[in-house]
Design an enzyme around this catalytic site. Structure first.
Site, short mmCIF file in Angstrom:
data_model
loop_
_atom_site.label_atom_id
_atom_site.label_comp_id
_atom_site.label_asym_id
_atom_site.label_seq_id
_atom_site.Cartn_x
_atom_site.Cartn_y
_atom_site.Cartn_z
N HIS A 173 0.86 -0.96 0.11
CA HIS A 173 -0.08 0.02 0.04
C HIS A 173 0.95 1.18 0.15
O HIS A 173 0.70 2.20 -0.72
CB HIS A 173 -1.16 0.01 1.09
CG HIS A 173 -1.70 1.42 1.41
ND1 HIS A 173 -3.16 1.43 1.11
CD2 HIS A 173 -1.36 2.55 1.86
CE1 HIS A 173 -3.60 2.49 1.30
NE2 HIS A 173 -2.47 3.33 2.18
N GLU A 174 1.86 1.33 0.98
CA GLU A 174 2.62 2.41 1.07
C GLU A 174 3.69 2.62 -0.25
O GLU A 174 3.92 3.85 -0.55
CB GLU A 174 3.55 2.24 2.20
CG GLU A 174 2.76 2.37 3.48
CD GLU A 174 1.80 3.35 3.66
OE1 GLU A 174 2.35 4.66 3.15
OE2 GLU A 174 0.88 3.40 4.24
N HIS A 177 1.92 4.38 -2.81
CA HIS A 177 1.83 6.08 -2.66
C HIS A 177 3.29 6.46 -3.26
O HIS A 177 3.44 7.58 -3.91
CB HIS A 177 1.84 6.31 -1.28
CG HIS A 177 0.65 6.36 -0.76
ND1 HIS A 177 -0.55 6.90 -1.23
CD2 HIS A 177 0.12 5.67 0.33
CE1 HIS A 177 -1.70 6.50 -0.50
NE2 HIS A 177 -1.37 5.84 0.48
N GLU A 262 -6.39 6.84 -0.90
CA GLU A 262 -6.26 5.62 -0.28
C GLU A 262 -6.89 4.21 -0.92
O GLU A 262 -6.34 3.25 -0.74
CB GLU A 262 -6.89 5.88 1.08
CG GLU A 262 -6.03 7.07 1.90
CD GLU A 262 -4.79 6.41 2.11
OE1 GLU A 262 -4.33 5.40 2.56
OE2 GLU A 262 -3.73 7.33 2.31
#
Length: 664
Positions: A173-174, A177, A262
């Site tokens: 997930h990070e 980003h 997100e």
């Protein structure tokens, strides 16, 4: 046609800066009007004949408005300058501890292994890792101005409470980003929020100075002093109330910027790991145990950056930076909430279950992966099967498809990363985690292919230095490792060593680059790999490595000369004769300049000229960069194969253009 997903998301992230500026301007305007209204009532006795809109244009009104705007601007600029150091400065701001590359803590080693797998699979240099030791909640964030200088921070609770699959889901997930260009706007938003909140902080100070001081001195102060302090307290109270307007707009801005990204990052995590239950389980545990950051006063500033909500707030449904936990889990895979809750019921007493995640999964969301590979505004959806097994491009692997790989993690690249790391000798890998070993690796990469006597002679050219001098015994171990592993590992091992190299102070970094230059020039010529190595180190260890690179060019015309230098180098590297090089050069340049057929292949390109060309090309709009990468790829794939030296040159260009390229 090249899939513009990565570059389009990068462009979208940059366009978000305009949205952020508009929201910030609106917030500043309303806060200024509120303070001016307060000033109008305070001075009304003197200028009672003026209506508010006229008072606003009087000296009192203009001075008040100018002071408010100035204070907000100063507050934002101070924080902006403070965060110019990039991600490492954000980590220090929240009190996070750097995880040493050679850590012996089992939980920290597990995190490092997961991050290294993801970094190698995506072509991103391994980020520095930090842990917030005083945080029992589950949370994480990334920060920085570019993918090459990103840092990742996780809470101690995430290390302790998440299993490997769940931690991998959070890391993926990070990483999304990082790849989607979200970090730059996240860091800038912290600075803007600092200015918006400045008025409330001044009000809090005046409130304390007025009421508290007047209360403690009421027996010693004159009535005039007491009235003055009480008036100060009332003004402070009014400014504090107005400050909550800033807080409200700050949260609103965070929610506007963060929510959609997100959901996109959650979908990317499923695509990267092909394991919906990993990130789903992590979200489920956050819903039960929370992820609030209680050890730092900057929790609310960081809310939009974190994996889950980091600060408690009212009006959560309107102002939350993240969608509700259950909604996020349902979007990952329909029915996942019910399965996770049932699994927990089998292992823990039902009394321990939180009601926050109660209810059956009812929303049917599909097409998760398509949200990642299509434009960010797309609302199209895929089936859960597609989320588990992302499709590889079916076209040939020529120039038109190479830019499609940028910013992606495929099944093949992930398998390569896992297998490659498992086969890396333990002693060799351990050396990469130390400062001394990482330094010696830079030297070993330049001499390992030479005869042993030449290796010794070249290393002897380097000056003596307490930490940067060559160490023959250590360098020899690394040389033997490189010889056994082959040329194809040079960039991956260098990326593994980057966290240790970043620990060098600025003077040591400059000296290391000078030493590498000296070794590369020892034979009076610079090879393609030596060129790539020097450029890579200067890009990531230079004085301005952590600074943001602004977009300066939205057309190719101003950078045609730079393109000619770059593509001339690629054309010569991919051919054996000048005639072939000219033909290939003209084909590569055809899409950038009308004078391509008349242009001549540059006879040579100096290291300085190449650095200048790549620096200017990195200032192109993200949507213009895929064509540059594909033109370079056309040169290296024209004969149907990609040599190691050609791939390393491609990696160099992609890295210099902030376009992470996974292994082929």
């Amino acid at each position: 046609m090249a899939n513009p997903g990565f570059f389009e998301r990068q462009a979208h992230a940059r366009r978000n800066t305009g949205v952020l500026t508009a929201l910030f301007t609106t917030a500043v305007t309303l806060i200024t009007l509120a303070v001016c209204l307060l000033g109008y009532f305070i001075t009304r006795g003197e200028d009672s004949y003026l209506p508010f809109h006229h008072w606003l244009l009087s000296n009192h009104g203009l001075i008040t408005a100018g002071s408010v705007v100035g204070l907000i601007g100063i507050g934002s600029m101070i924080r902006w300058a403070d965060l110019a150091g990039g991600g490492s400065r954000v980590a220090k701001m929240v009190g996070a501890r750097l995880i040493e590359p050679d850590t012996r803590d089992s939980d920290e080693r597990q995190l490092r292994n997961i991050v290294e797998e993801m970094a190698i699979a995506s072509g991103v240099p391994v980020p520095d890792l930090y842990v917030m030791e005083q945080e029992p909640g589950i949370n994480a964030f990334v920060a920085g101005y570019s993918s090459g200088e990103a840092i990742m921070v996780v809470t101690h609770g995430a290390l302790l409470q998440l299993n490997r699959d769940e931690l991998q889901g959070v890391v993926a997930h990070e990483f999304s980003h990082i790849l989607n260009g979200d970090m730059r706007i996240n860091v800038r938003l912290i600075a803007l929020l600092a200015g918006i909140l400045m008025i409330g902080q001044i009000g809090q100070f005046l409130l304390r100075a007025g009421f508290y001081s007047s209360g403690s001195r009421r027996f010693r102060s004159s009535s005039r002093d007491s009235r003055g302090q009480a008036a100060m307290g009332l003004i402070g109270l009014a400014l504090l109330i107005i400050g909550y307007v800033g807080v409200f707009f700050g949260r609103l801005i965070q929610a506007a910027v963060s929510r959609q990204r997100e959901m996109l990052a959650d979908a990317s995590s499923v695509q990267f790991t092909r394991n919906p239950e990993g990130i789903g389980g992590a979200l489920f545990k956050i819903g039960m145990k929370g992820g609030y950051l209680d050890s730092t006063s900057h929790a609310s500033d960081m809310n939009h950056m974190c994996f889950g909500e980091s600060a408690r707030m009212k009006f959560t449904s309107m102002l939350a930076s993240h969608p509700p936990i259950e909604e996020r889990i349902n979007a990952i895979q329909p029915g996942l909430v019910a399965r996770l809750r049932s699994r927990l019921r089998d292992t823990e007493p039902s009394a321990n279950l939180r009601q926050d995640l109660a209810g059956e999964a009812s929303t049917r969301v599909s097409d998760l992966v398509s949200q990642v590979t299509s434009p960010i505004a797309s609302a199209s959806r895929l089936s859960p099967v597609a989320a588990r097994a992302p499709q590889e491009p079916t076209a040939d692997r020529g120039a038109p498809t190479l830019s499609r790989r940028v910013g992606t993690v495929s099944r093949q690249s992930e398998a390569f990363a896992i297998q490659w790391l498992s086969q890396l000798p333990a002693t060799f890998r351990t050396l990469l985690y130390t400062r001394t070993g990482a330094i010696q690796l830079c030297y070993a990469l330049l001499v390992y292919h030479l005869p042993k006597t030449s290796q010794t002679d070249n290393l002897a050219l380097l000056p003596d230095h307490p930490s940067l001098a060559p160490r023959q015994e250590l360098a020899q171990k690394l040389i033997e490792g490189l010889q056994s592993l082959g040329d194809g590992v040079r960039f991956p091992v260098l990326e593994l060593a980057m966290p240790a190299l970043r620990k060098l102070d600025p003077e040591e970094r400059r000296q290391l680059i000078a030493n590498v230059r000296k070794l590369a020039a020892a034979d009076q010529r610079i090879s393609l790999f030596e060129l790539s190595l020097i450029s890579f180190l200067e890009r990531h260890l230079g004085d301005d490595a952590e600074r943001a690179v602004p977009v300066q060019y939205r057309k190719y015309k101003p950078v045609v000369t730079d393109l000619e230098r770059l593509l001339g180098l690629f054309a010569r590297a991919g051919t054996e004769s000048r005639e072939q090089a000219e033909k290939l050069f003209h084909e590569a340049m055809a899409g950038f300049s009308v004078r391509a057929e008349k242009a001549e292949v540059p006879a040579s390109v100096s290291l300085k000229e190449l650095h200048q060309a790549l620096a200017r090309l990195n200032r192109l709009s993200p949507l213009l960069k895929p064509a540059v990468i594909d033109a370079c790829a056309h040169c290296v794939t024209h004969d149907g194969q990609v040599a190691v030296k050609e791939y390393e040159l491609m990696r160099l260009v992609a890295d210099q253009l902030d376009s992470p390229m996974p292994p082929l």
